[in-house]
Design a protein around this motif. Structure first.
Motif, PDB file in Angstrom:
ATOM      1  N   TRP A 126      21.746  32.805  -7.942  1.00 47.30           N
ATOM      2  CA  TRP A 126      22.258  33.057  -9.288  1.00 47.30           C
ATOM      3  C   TRP A 126      21.111  33.131 -10.290  1.00 47.30           C
ATOM      4  O   TRP A 126      20.108  32.432 -10.158  1.00 47.30           O
ATOM      5  N   MET A 127      21.294  33.991 -11.302  1.00 43.50           N
ATOM      6  CA  MET A 127      20.361  34.100 -12.414  1.00 43.50           C
ATOM      7  C   MET A 127      21.124  33.836 -13.704  1.00 43.50           C
ATOM      8  O   MET A 127      22.114  34.508 -13.980  1.00 43.50           O
ATOM      9  N   ASP A 128      20.635  32.865 -14.480  1.00 40.10           N
ATOM     10  CA  ASP A 128      21.245  32.574 -15.777  1.00 40.10           C
ATOM     11  C   ASP A 128      20.325  33.091 -16.885  1.00 40.10           C
ATOM     12  O   ASP A 128      19.209  32.586 -17.062  1.00 40.10           O
ATOM     13  N   PHE A 129      20.788  34.090 -17.623  1.00 37.69           N
ATOM     14  CA  PHE A 129      20.044  34.608 -18.775  1.00 37.69           C
ATOM     15  C   PHE A 129      20.502  33.785 -19.982  1.00 37.69           C
ATOM     16  O   PHE A 129      21.456  34.140 -20.669  1.00 37.69           O
ATOM     17  N   ASN A 130      19.812  32.671 -20.210  1.00 34.97           N
ATOM     18  CA  ASN A 130      20.329  31.628 -21.095  1.00 34.97           C
ATOM     19  C   ASN A 130      19.595  31.502 -22.430  1.00 34.97           C
ATOM     20  O   ASN A 130      19.949  30.649 -23.240  1.00 34.97           O
ATOM     21  N   LYS A 131      18.592  32.340 -22.684  1.00 35.30           N
ATOM     22  CA  LYS A 131      17.826  32.169 -23.923  1.00 35.30           C
ATOM     23  C   LYS A 131      17.519  33.520 -24.570  1.00 35.30           C
ATOM     24  O   LYS A 131      16.965  34.419 -23.935  1.00 35.30           O
ATOM     25  N   TRP A 132      17.865  33.645 -25.846  1.00 42.36           N
ATOM     26  CA  TRP A 132      17.486  34.842 -26.593  1.00 42.36           C
ATOM     27  C   TRP A 132      16.012  34.734 -26.969  1.00 42.36           C
ATOM     28  O   TRP A 132      15.548  33.708 -27.453  1.00 42.36           O
ATOM     29  N   GLU A 133      15.266  35.811 -26.722  1.00 41.67           N
ATOM     30  CA  GLU A 133      13.828  35.803 -26.974  1.00 41.67           C
ATOM     31  C   GLU A 133      13.375  37.184 -27.416  1.00 41.67           C
ATOM     32  O   GLU A 133      14.107  38.176 -27.252  1.00 41.67           O
TER      33      GLU A 133
ATOM     34  N   THR B 209       3.211  48.690 -29.534  1.00 35.45           N
ATOM     35  CA  THR B 209       3.923  49.864 -30.043  1.00 35.45           C
ATOM     36  C   THR B 209       5.431  49.637 -30.103  1.00 35.45           C
ATOM     37  O   THR B 209       6.130  50.363 -30.810  1.00 35.45           O
ATOM     38  N   ARG B 210       5.934  48.634 -29.342  1.00 30.23           N
ATOM     39  CA  ARG B 210       7.367  48.351 -29.362  1.00 30.23           C
ATOM     40  C   ARG B 210       7.633  46.857 -29.219  1.00 30.23           C
ATOM     41  O   ARG B 210       6.891  46.147 -28.544  1.00 30.23           O
ATOM     42  N   SER B 211       8.714  46.411 -29.858  1.00 28.54           N
ATOM     43  CA  SER B 211       9.183  45.033 -29.742  1.00 28.54           C
ATOM     44  C   SER B 211      10.582  45.051 -29.132  1.00 28.54           C
ATOM     45  O   SER B 211      11.322  46.031 -29.290  1.00 28.54           O
ATOM     46  N   PHE B 212      10.947  43.954 -28.460  1.00 32.64           N
ATOM     47  CA  PHE B 212      12.203  43.926 -27.714  1.00 32.64           C
ATOM     48  C   PHE B 212      13.009  42.667 -28.021  1.00 32.64           C
ATOM     49  O   PHE B 212      12.452  41.573 -28.158  1.00 32.64           O
ATOM     50  N   LEU B 213      14.319  42.828 -28.105  1.00 31.97           N
ATOM     51  CA  LEU B 213      15.255  41.712 -28.179  1.00 31.97           C
ATOM     52  C   LEU B 213      15.811  41.525 -26.771  1.00 31.97           C
ATOM     53  O   LEU B 213      16.415  42.451 -26.211  1.00 31.97           O
ATOM     54  N   SER B 214      15.608  40.330 -26.212  1.00 34.89           N
ATOM     55  CA  SER B 214      15.866  40.135 -24.781  1.00 34.89           C
ATOM     56  C   SER B 214      16.615  38.838 -24.500  1.00 34.89           C
ATOM     57  O   SER B 214      16.677  37.935 -25.340  1.00 34.89           O
ATOM     58  N   LEU B 215      17.170  38.770 -23.282  1.00 35.51           N
ATOM     59  CA  LEU B 215      17.751  37.547 -22.738  1.00 35.51           C
ATOM     60  C   LEU B 215      16.865  37.087 -21.584  1.00 35.51           C
ATOM     61  O   LEU B 215      16.645  37.832 -20.620  1.00 35.51           O
ATOM     62  N   GLU B 216      16.363  35.848 -21.683  1.00 38.63           N
ATOM     63  CA  GLU B 216      15.380  35.345 -20.726  1.00 38.63           C
ATOM     64  C   GLU B 216      16.015  34.361 -19.741  1.00 38.63           C
ATOM     65  O   GLU B 216      16.956  33.649 -20.076  1.00 38.63           O
ATOM     66  N   VAL B 217      15.483  34.349 -18.523  1.00 37.21           N
ATOM     67  CA  VAL B 217      15.862  33.369 -17.510  1.00 37.21           C
ATOM     68  C   VAL B 217      14.874  32.209 -17.598  1.00 37.21           C
ATOM     69  O   VAL B 217      13.678  32.390 -17.363  1.00 37.21           O
ATOM     70  N   THR B 218      15.367  31.020 -17.946  1.00 36.42           N
ATOM     71  CA  THR B 218      14.463  29.870 -18.073  1.00 36.42           C
ATOM     72  C   THR B 218      14.810  28.733 -17.120  1.00 36.42           C
ATOM     73  O   THR B 218      14.028  27.796 -16.977  1.00 36.42           O
ATOM     74  N   ARG B 219      15.972  28.809 -16.463  1.00 41.01           N
ATOM     75  CA  ARG B 219      16.357  27.720 -15.568  1.00 41.01           C
ATOM     76  C   ARG B 219      16.814  28.294 -14.218  1.00 41.01           C
ATOM     77  O   ARG B 219      15.977  28.575 -13.361  1.00 41.01           O
ATOM     78  N   THR B 220      18.122  28.425 -14.054  1.00 40.29           N
ATOM     79  CA  THR B 220      18.680  28.889 -12.785  1.00 40.29           C
ATOM     80  C   THR B 220      18.191  30.301 -12.462  1.00 40.29           C
ATOM     81  O   THR B 220      18.369  31.227 -13.247  1.00 40.29           O
ATOM     82  N   GLY B 221      17.549  30.434 -11.310  1.00 40.67           N
ATOM     83  CA  GLY B 221      17.032  31.720 -10.872  1.00 40.67           C
ATOM     84  C   GLY B 221      15.550  31.905 -11.127  1.00 40.67           C
ATOM     85  O   GLY B 221      14.922  32.776 -10.518  1.00 40.67           O
TER      86      GLY B 221
ATOM     87  N   TYR C 227       1.965  39.553 -15.246  1.00 35.53           N
ATOM     88  CA  TYR C 227       1.444  38.576 -16.186  1.00 35.53           C
ATOM     89  C   TYR C 227       1.270  37.211 -15.508  1.00 35.53           C
ATOM     90  O   TYR C 227       2.021  36.856 -14.604  1.00 35.53           O
ATOM     91  N   LYS C 228       0.265  36.459 -15.970  1.00 31.75           N
ATOM     92  CA  LYS C 228      -0.092  35.193 -15.334  1.00 31.75           C
ATOM     93  C   LYS C 228       1.072  34.213 -15.356  1.00 31.75           C
ATOM     94  O   LYS C 228       1.329  33.516 -14.372  1.00 31.75           O
ATOM     95  N   ASN C 229       1.740  34.112 -16.480  1.00 34.95           N
ATOM     96  CA  ASN C 229       2.912  33.232 -16.607  1.00 34.95           C
ATOM     97  C   ASN C 229       4.154  34.089 -16.854  1.00 34.95           C
ATOM     98  O   ASN C 229       4.559  34.294 -18.002  1.00 34.95           O
ATOM     99  N   PRO C 230       4.755  34.620 -15.782  1.00 34.60           N
ATOM    100  CA  PRO C 230       5.882  35.550 -15.947  1.00 34.60           C
ATOM    101  C   PRO C 230       7.086  34.900 -16.607  1.00 34.60           C
ATOM    102  O   PRO C 230       7.377  33.719 -16.391  1.00 34.60           O
ATOM    103  N   ARG C 231       7.781  35.684 -17.442  1.00 34.31           N
ATOM    104  CA  ARG C 231       8.991  35.237 -18.122  1.00 34.31           C
ATOM    105  C   ARG C 231      10.089  36.266 -17.854  1.00 34.31           C
ATOM    106  O   ARG C 231      10.285  37.194 -18.633  1.00 34.31           O
ATOM    107  N   PRO C 232      10.803  36.121 -16.742  1.00 34.89           N
ATOM    108  CA  PRO C 232      11.822  37.114 -16.357  1.00 34.89           C
ATOM    109  C   PRO C 232      12.886  37.276 -17.437  1.00 34.89           C
ATOM    110  O   PRO C 232      13.376  36.292 -17.992  1.00 34.89           O
ATOM    111  N   HIS C 233      13.257  38.516 -17.707  1.00 34.75           N
ATOM    112  CA  HIS C 233      14.231  38.770 -18.771  1.00 34.75           C
ATOM    113  C   HIS C 233      14.792  40.181 -18.626  1.00 34.75           C
ATOM    114  O   HIS C 233      14.245  41.003 -17.889  1.00 34.75           O
ATOM    115  N   ILE C 234      15.880  40.434 -19.344  1.00 35.06           N
ATOM    116  CA  ILE C 234      16.369  41.791 -19.535  1.00 35.06           C
ATOM    117  C   ILE C 234      16.287  42.088 -21.028  1.00 35.06           C
ATOM    118  O   ILE C 234      16.562  41.218 -21.854  1.00 35.06           O
TER     119      ILE C 234
END
Length: 279
Positions: free
Chosen positions: A163-170, A178-190, A214-221
């Motif tokens: 399971w993947m929980d996209f639990n944090k807006w980032e 050149t571009r900025s993104f509004l995303s949902l990040e996985v910080t716990r489950t998954g 990236y050295k410290n990956p932050r999975p997100h959509i």
């Protein structure tokens, strides 16, 4: 990306030449009986969305085009479950009011315009496929494709569901700002499972002389984007979104929960299945 539609005239000049008249003036023809055109809604399918009324944004390539190179992207496809779309619809409406210059990611239509019509918002934004990147999007040469795909398939042949929980807006900004993104990040489950998969992709990239993730990956959509570096706007927007979600949802559940079942490698326009977990 949604392709732009264009109308082309005939490439034959003969189509525009008048017909030759033989033996004087042509005989008059009977006027055909003209019927009124049918209502436009009869010519459109039930789920028709008029994209011509939605403003579009323009983007800059993340890396320059080189003849003979193909863009490579390895990712986990994500489809938002139907039962999570109602709350996300409310959240994206809120986001559009906070940052008016946001666009739907990949579709590139103005989020503020999509929010005016619930059907457009769900179909163009929430009804599409998102992705969790497992490697950088880079250019590769044609002779590397078969080797890279084969190695990825070998690496991921024994994957299992999780399971993947996209639990944090980032918010995120790309490397060249050149571009900025509004995303949902996985910080716990998954997060442990995705991090391990990123390291596996890195190993294959390294063998092909490609830059690692990236050295410290932050999975997100990513759900929406804005032109340039608008970190300050998006940072404040994520705080307001969290407050808004708390006001409409008393539970502390994650914003979005999805099941991992597939990894894809896209090279140019061709998509390769790297692994696929059966039902």
């Amino acid at each position: 990306m949604d392709a732009l539609m264009a109308n082309y005239g005939s490439d034959s000049d003969d189509d525009n030449e008048p017909a030759a008249v033989v033996g004087g003036a042509p005989e008059p023809q009977e006027a055909s009986v003209l019927l009124p055109p049918p209502p436009l809604d009869l010519l459109q399918p039930p789920n028709f969305v008029d994209y011509s009324t939605i403003a579009q944004g323009s983007r800059i390539r993340s890396f320059p085009h080189v003849e003979g190179n193909y863009a490579l992207h390895v990712y986990i496809p994500i489809v938002i479950p139907f039962n999570a779309r109602k709350q996300l619809t409310l959240v994206m409406r809120r986001a559009a009011s906070l940052v008016p210059d946001l666009y739907a990611v990949d579709a590139d239509y103005a989020l503020s315009d999509l929010c005016k019509d619930e059907q457009k918002l769900e179909k163009v934004l929430l009804g599409r496929e998102f992705h969790v990147s497992l490697g950088r999007t880079v250019g590769i040469q044609v002779h590397q494709i078969d080797s890279l795909v084969a190695m990825l398939r070998q690496k991921f042949q024994s994957q299992q569901r999780y399971w993947m929980d996209f639990n944090k807006w980032e918010h995120f900004v790309n490397d060249d700002s050149t571009r900025s993104f509004l995303s949902l990040e996985v910080t716990r489950t998954g997060l442990p499972e995705i991090s391990k998969q990123i390291h596996m992709v890195d190993e294959v990239y390294r063998l092909h002389g490609l830059p690692e993730f990236y050295k410290n990956p932050r999975p997100h959509i990513s759900l929406a984007w804005a032109l340039g570096d608008v970190s300050s706007k998006l940072k404040q927007a994520t705080k307001e979104i969290e407050k808004f979600e708390n006001s409409i949802n008393s539970s502390k559940n994650c914003n979005l929960r999805c099941n991992f079942s597939r990894i894809v490698c896209k090279v140019g326009k061709k998509v390769y299945d790297i692994c696929k977990i059966g039902d």
